[in-house]
Design an enzyme around this catalytic site. Structure first.
Site, mmCIF file in Angstrom:
data_model
loop_
_atom_site.group_PDB
_atom_site.id
_atom_site.type_symbol
_atom_site.label_atom_id
_atom_site.label_comp_id
_atom_site.label_asym_id
_atom_site.label_seq_id
_atom_site.Cartn_x
_atom_site.Cartn_y
_atom_site.Cartn_z
ATOM 1 C CE LYS A 1 25.756 -17.260 -9.619
ATOM 2 N NZ LYS A 1 24.562 -17.250 -10.482
ATOM 3 N NE ARG B 1 24.619 -22.203 -19.987
ATOM 4 C CZ ARG B 1 23.580 -21.490 -20.313
ATOM 5 N NH1 ARG B 1 23.092 -21.200 -21.286
ATOM 6 N NH2 ARG B 1 22.775 -21.208 -19.227
HETATM 7 N N1 BES Z 1 25.009 -21.969 -10.812
HETATM 8 C C1 BES Z 1 23.899 -21.037 -11.580
HETATM 9 C C2 BES Z 1 22.594 -21.626 -11.397
HETATM 10 C C3 BES Z 1 21.794 -21.678 -10.162
HETATM 11 C C4 BES Z 1 21.118 -20.878 -9.638
HETATM 12 C C5 BES Z 1 22.081 -22.854 -9.370
HETATM 13 C C6 BES Z 1 20.280 -20.751 -8.374
HETATM 14 C C7 BES Z 1 21.467 -22.975 -8.065
HETATM 15 C C8 BES Z 1 20.564 -21.972 -7.693
HETATM 16 C C9 BES Z 1 24.513 -20.800 -12.838
HETATM 17 O O1 BES Z 1 25.726 -20.909 -13.458
HETATM 18 C C10 BES Z 1 24.021 -19.389 -13.281
HETATM 19 O O2 BES Z 1 24.484 -18.472 -12.779
HETATM 20 N N2 BES Z 1 23.127 -19.494 -14.315
HETATM 21 C C11 BES Z 1 22.682 -18.158 -14.834
HETATM 22 C C12 BES Z 1 22.427 -18.393 -16.271
HETATM 23 C C13 BES Z 1 22.207 -17.033 -16.967
HETATM 24 C C14 BES Z 1 23.583 -16.267 -16.978
HETATM 25 C C15 BES Z 1 21.950 -17.352 -18.368
HETATM 26 C C16 BES Z 1 21.182 -18.070 -14.230
HETATM 27 O O3 BES Z 1 20.484 -19.144 -13.944
HETATM 28 O O4 BES Z 1 20.843 -16.928 -14.001
HETATM 29 MN MN MN Z 2 26.802 -18.988 -12.964
#
Ligand code: BES
Ligand code: MN
Ligand code: ZN
Length: 489
Positions: A265, A339
């Site tokens: 990230k 997931r």
């Molecule tokens: N933990 C994150 C989602 C999230 C984002 C939670 C902001 C709380 C606040 C999750 O694991 C994630 O990174 N999701 C990605 C999925 C994508 C790679 C398909 C996302 O939402 O960008």
């Molecule tokens: Mn994630």
């Protein structure tokens, strides 16, 4: 650990008002009727209360609002608040009043002379919930907050009505502490330890370790944690308060920190991913609440505890892993890790406990925040009856929840060339394809709800019943659902 403030209930005694220090509060109905407590305050303040209720501000105030007079003459109190409310308020009004009182109270003692006010336990719950402050890592001597005393016409009944609410407040605080706790403190091991301590309440606790999970074939979950020094675990909390009926299963995403893994990230805001165990936090909070109030229900909570880190051994984009169910998954993006954790916990939950239904909670997608903001969690379900029961409970508790669609066309977006599925479906409908992924691990005819709580688990500004930060969203709704579904039959 943060404990909700003690709230005691007593008979009304207007003779103590003059000498009471801290914050005093009384109620006045919208049509301006003063009860004996309000009359006494009016007399002590030489008519100040009467002037308040003749004012424009009082006219404009809504039910549940209050007006506060600072350092009133004729009283020792720091302030006296006049709460505008019907004698038989809606739950929402009683809670609004309680939350407003909590804010006026701060660390001072509070004497709330509620008289014959109905739903006084709901006001008390709101006072407790709104009064949350996480001070475990503040080194300056933390203040000991003043007590709360509620004077009312039937203190015995009020205390009895409040007892199960106090249990829920403790559950909510447990969730908020877990969500707020930084990831260097709340490791997977520490989380499992805190859950294990719930055995004192009569919950049966079991912790699955990596070797056991490997034996069970949970390579989807294990793949997420490979890059971390903290061992992956599944914590199981079993409450057997009912008969021999099948339990309701609650499943939570417990990513104690989500860096994104090799699909790292960006740095800005990454610290927020300390709350990526929010789903697991809610499950733990609900289990604590139902154990504290000794619910006559069978409920099992299962949380997948992992840390998603980049490392020389970490899982790569393009890797293929096999889930416990046997389906293979192409990991396109290591940041879509929730997931991968949930699919193995969901399958294990169904295989082991043959539940009557499954509800999972996860801070799963950023896309749900784009869609619903911070007001509503996304509700995905294969079962209209269960979904509607959930939505009804959420509405009754004032916790925002909005139904989202599922469908075969979305499911198709998970097609992979090398494995049975891939772990992302592209940018479009990101929250829905995430839910479709989970549904592949739900057995036919198993009633199921997936709650995407990424937008509601922790927020940047205060909400009705919480200061900014961790909300504990879902604990009250799920506690109510357990009552509606399992205890009323
Ligand atoms: N933990 C994150 C989602 C999230 C984002 C939670 C902001 C709380 C606040 C999750 O694991 C994630 O990174 N999701 C990605 C999925 C994508 C790679 C398909 C996302 O939402 O960008
Ligand atoms: Mn994630
Ligand atoms: Zn995540």
């Amino acid at each position: 650990m943060t404990n909700p403030i003690e709230i005691s209930f007593s008979e009304t005694n207007i003779d103590v008002f003059a000498e009471t220090t801290g914050v005093v509060a009384v109620t006045v109905t919208p049509d301006g009727k003063l009860d004996p407590s309000a009359r006494r305050v009016n007399k002590l303040t030489r008519g100040a209360l009467a002037r308040v209720i003749e004012s424009d501000s009082w006219e404009k105030a809504k039910s549940g609002d209050l007006i506060t007079l600072a350092y009133p003459t004729g009283m020792e109190a720091k302030s006296v608040s006049i709460v505008k409310t019907e004698r038989r308020p809606q739950v929402e009004v009683a809670r609004k009043a309680g939350a407003a009182l909590a804010k006026v109270k701060g660390d001072d003692p509070l004497l709330f002379a509620a008289g014959t006010l109905g739903r006084v336990e709901e006001a008390a719950l709101a006072i407790a919930l709104r009064n949350y402050a996480f001070t475990d890592h503040k080194t300056d001597e933390s203040k000991i907050p003043g007590a709360v005393e509620i004077m009312c016409s039937k203190p015995g009944e009020a205390a009895e009505a409040y007892a199960p609410k106090a249990a829920v407040a403790e559950g909510v605080f447990f969730t908020r502490d877990l969500v707020t706790e930084p990831a260097n403190v709340l490791t997977t091991t520490e989380f499992a330890n805190r859950v294990s301590a719930l055995s004192d309440l009569g919950l049966e606790i079991e912790i699955l370790e990596e070797d056991q999970m490997a034996e069970l074939g949970m390579d989807a979950l294990l793949g997420v944690g490979i890059g971390s020094e903290s061992p992956s675990k599944i914590a199981i909390m079993n409450w057997k308060g009912g008969g021999d009926e099948a339990p309701l299963a609650l499943v939570g995403k417990g990513v104690v920190f989500d860096t994104g893994g090799i699909s790292l990230k960006p740095a800005g805001g990454m610290e927020d991913m300390t709350m990526d165990m929010g789903g697991a936090g809610v499950v733990a909070g609900v289990m604590k609440a139902i154990a504290l109030r000794k619910a006559k229900a069978n409920v099992v909570g299962l949380i997948g505890l992992v840390e998603n880190m980049p490392d020389g051994r970490a899982q790569r984009p393009g890797d293929v892993v096999k889930s416990m169910k046997g389906d293979t998954i192409e990991v396109i993006n290591t940041d879509a890790e929730g997931r991968l954790v949930l699919c193995d916990v969901l399958w294990y939950a169904q295989e082991t406990f043959a539940p009557r239904g499954v509800i999972d909670l996860a801070t799963l997608t950023g896309a749900i925040i784009i869609g619903l903001g911070h007001e509503n969690a996304g509700v995905f379900s294969n079962d209209d009856t269960l979904a509607n029961q959930f939505l009804k409970a959420a509405d009754a508790e004032g916790e925002g929840a909005w139904r989202m669609p599922l469908g075969a066309a979305y499911d198709k977006m998970l097609k992979s060339h090398v494995a049975d599925m891939k772990n992302v479906g592209g940018r479009a409908a990101g929250s829905i394809t995430a839910a479709q992924f989970l549904q592949r691990f739900i057995k036919d005819d198993m009633p199921w709800i997936h709650l995407d709580i990424a937008g509601v688990a922790s927020v940047k500004s205060e909400t009705a019943l919480a200061p900014k930060g961790a909300t504990g969203w879902g604990v009250m709704t799920l506690d109510r659902l357990v009552r509606d579904l399992c205890e009323e039959e």
